[in-house]
Design a protein around this motif. Structure first.
Motif: not given
Length: 263
Positions: A45-49, A257-263
């Motif tokens: 996934y990608r984040t759109v801010w 914590k291991e699922y706190m990545d931000v893409y």
């Protein structure tokens, strides 16, 4: 651990719409619930801010459904929203509302399930408690602090709306008796929840995660609140909460914590 870049090479990329603070660092608990699921299921996934003044126009532009329609007929658009091109890159699915998104992701991507068999009703009730009971005493503390962390344009957007609709908006609780009283109300809710989770300790589980042994959706919903506290009140709020109940909430944070990545 599989990187997001490798996952992107073989799967369509989901777009997650999120709202930034002064820097694009996720903080909103409802949106964190979705981010946790995407990371847990290893979905690219990608984040759109999107700043708050642009939420409605942005979501209308992608044909997202409104979160609610008021009695006066006005549509209200809120985040999170995802765009999932899984079925067709030309006509991707645009999904609004956190609960609808959760159901979609669990049904469409059944690998690494978030709801062990027979647990959906119990977890839904647990998450409802987090939203409607546990989080309520946090609102007078965290909502004003969240507002202060927004970019100036978003702050102005909310100031303009509040002045037009309700001048008596919540203000930041300064250090003192009122703030301490509010934190005591928060602790009462965490104490209650700790007592419930303690029933899992021993042969039935570790007493940290909701379903006993493995993290599930309910844990992500609770950890999303912990992240909200840590992001907007790291020194006063998270410094308190992480020590409550024998450090239970800090240990839950570490489990997620291991699922706190931000893409």
């Amino acid at each position: 651990m599989i990187t997001n870049e490798l996952r992107m090479s073989s799967q369509p990329i989901i777009t997650l719409y999120d709202t930034p603070a002064h820097s694009p660092q996720p903080w909103a608990p409802n949106i964190w619930r979705v981010r946790f699921i995407l990371n847990y299921k290893r979905l690219p996934y990608r984040t759109v801010w999107v700043e708050f003044p642009d939420v409605e126009s942005t979501l209308r532009s992608i044909s997202a459904s409104p979160s609610i329609v008021r009695s006066d007929g006005r549509a209200v658009y809120t985040l999170p929203v995802i765009v999932d091109p899984m079925r067709s890159p030309v006509r991707p699915m645009v999904i609004s509302n956190v609960n609808t998104i959760v159901e979609h992701l669990e049904t469409t991507y059944p690998a690494r399930p978030l709801f062990p068999e027979g647990s959906r009703a119990v977890q839904s009730l647990f998450v409802h408690h987090i939203q409607e009971v546990l989080a309520k005493p946090l609102l007078p503390i965290l909502v004003p602090l969240s507002h202060q962390r927004l970019p100036e344009r978003s702050q102005s957007h909310f100031r303009g709306r509040s002045q037009a609709a309700a001048p008596q908006t919540p203000t930041h609780l300064a250090p003192g008796p009122q703030l301490e009283q509010q934190w005591r109300a928060v602790k009462q809710q965490f104490d209650f929840l700790a007592g419930i989770l303690d029933k899992n300790a021993g042969s039935d589980g570790d007493g940290i995660v909701t379903m006993g042994h493995e993290v599930t959706y309910a844990d992500f919903a609770l950890c999303s609140v912990l992240i909200w506290i840590e992001q907007v009140a790291p020194h006063d709020g998270w410094a308190r909460v992480r020590q409550w109940n024998g450090g239970r909430w800090s240990r839950l944070w570490e489990r997620c914590k291991e699922y706190m990545d931000v893409y």
